[in-house]
Design a protein around this motif. Structure first.
Motif, PDB file in Angstrom:
ATOM      1  N   LEU A  61       0.780  -1.239   0.000  1.00  0.00           N
ATOM      2  CA  LEU A  61       0.000   0.000   0.000  1.00  0.00           C
ATOM      3  C   LEU A  61       0.814   1.293   0.000  1.00  0.00           C
ATOM      4  O   LEU A  61       0.376   2.274  -0.580  1.00  0.00           O
ATOM      5  N   PRO A  62       1.975   1.364   0.634  1.00  0.00           N
ATOM      6  CA  PRO A  62       2.699   2.638   0.538  1.00  0.00           C
ATOM      7  C   PRO A  62       3.133   2.968  -0.890  1.00  0.00           C
ATOM      8  O   PRO A  62       3.405   4.120  -1.203  1.00  0.00           O
ATOM      9  N   LEU A  63       3.160   1.958  -1.778  1.00  0.00           N
ATOM     10  CA  LEU A  63       3.699   2.163  -3.109  1.00  0.00           C
ATOM     11  C   LEU A  63       2.662   2.132  -4.231  1.00  0.00           C
ATOM     12  O   LEU A  63       2.858   2.776  -5.258  1.00  0.00           O
ATOM     13  N   ASP A  64       1.602   1.388  -4.095  1.00  0.00           N
ATOM     14  CA  ASP A  64       0.606   1.384  -5.163  1.00  0.00           C
ATOM     15  C   ASP A  64      -0.711   0.832  -4.635  1.00  0.00           C
ATOM     16  O   ASP A  64      -0.727   0.052  -3.682  1.00  0.00           O
ATOM     17  N   HIS A  65      -1.810   1.242  -5.267  1.00  0.00           N
ATOM     18  CA  HIS A  65      -3.095   0.608  -4.992  1.00  0.00           C
ATOM     19  C   HIS A  65      -4.022   0.737  -6.190  1.00  0.00           C
ATOM     20  O   HIS A  65      -3.982   1.708  -6.938  1.00  0.00           O
ATOM     21  N   LEU A  66      -4.832  -0.292  -6.361  1.00  0.00           N
ATOM     22  CA  LEU A  66      -5.897  -0.336  -7.356  1.00  0.00           C
ATOM     23  C   LEU A  66      -7.191  -0.530  -6.585  1.00  0.00           C
ATOM     24  O   LEU A  66      -7.332  -1.494  -5.826  1.00  0.00           O
TER      25      LEU A  66
END
Length: 202
Positions: A61-66
């Motif tokens: 989550l600190p780096l990407d989320h969809l």
């Protein structure tokens, strides 16, 4: 050092409360939105908070989320009010974006601008007509200067409204966000291959 630890605290708290499970194949969001997942994603589940969307990630989550919203009805919020504001009586509470019937494409995009503004400064950079989940809608792009660590994020979203005989309208949407450098251009094609399969279930 103290400032850096303070910035990491929300991430550490989320990690303590959330679990991740790998997913592949057909997935259904809120029993209303189906997508096909050809390459595995990790679904994030918070045991204490039931968000009105599903959150998936590749790198954490600190780096990407969809995120996916399926069948949001008029009067329903697109997010849960951040808990941090309930513990700070002097803090100004953020607006909770709520879907309403009859919104223009620009107003629909504004809902997501408000949603991500709880995390930092949002700038909508592009809006185009698009089809999402078989419905005419809009594709939009935005930047996010994340407040907790000043990291520059890039985002893209898809949103469409479907007529409903009972509730009038239902909102369907997806967003993908990742750091502007390296992660966003590398992971965006993986997000898009899932998003393009979106369809209304039932």
């Amino acid at each position: 050092m103290i400032k850096r630890l303070a910035a990491l605290l929300p991430v550490l708290l989320l990690a303590a409360c959330a679990s991740m499970s790998s997913m592949q194949g057909e997935q259904v969001v809120n029993e209303r939105l189906a997508v096909d997942v050809p390459r595995a994603w990790n679904k994030v589940t918070d045991r204490f908070v039931q968000d009105p969307y599903e959150t998936w990630t590749q790198e954490g989550l600190p780096l990407d989320h969809l995120r996916f919203w399926g069948g949001v009805r008029p009067g329903q919020p697109l997010m849960i009010k951040p808990a941090m504001f309930s513990r700070q009586p002097d803090a100004k509470e953020p607006r909770v974006p709520t879907f309403r019937q009859g919104l223009t494409p620009e107003k629909l995009v504004n809902l997501f601008e408000e949603l991500y503004a709880t995390a930092g400064t949002v700038t909508i950079t592009k809006m185009d007509p698009a089809v999402f989940a078989g419905q005419k809608g809009v594709r939009f792009e935005f930047t996010l200067a994340r407040r907790r660590d000043d990291l520059g994020m890039q985002g893209v979203g898809w949103v469409a409204v479907r007529p409903d005989p009972v509730y009038g309208e239902e909102l369907y949407a997806a967003t993908f966000v990742a750091p502007r450098l390296s992660f966003f251009p590398r992971l965006l094609p993986m997000a898009e291959e899932v998003v393009k399969t979106a369809r209304v279930k039932g």
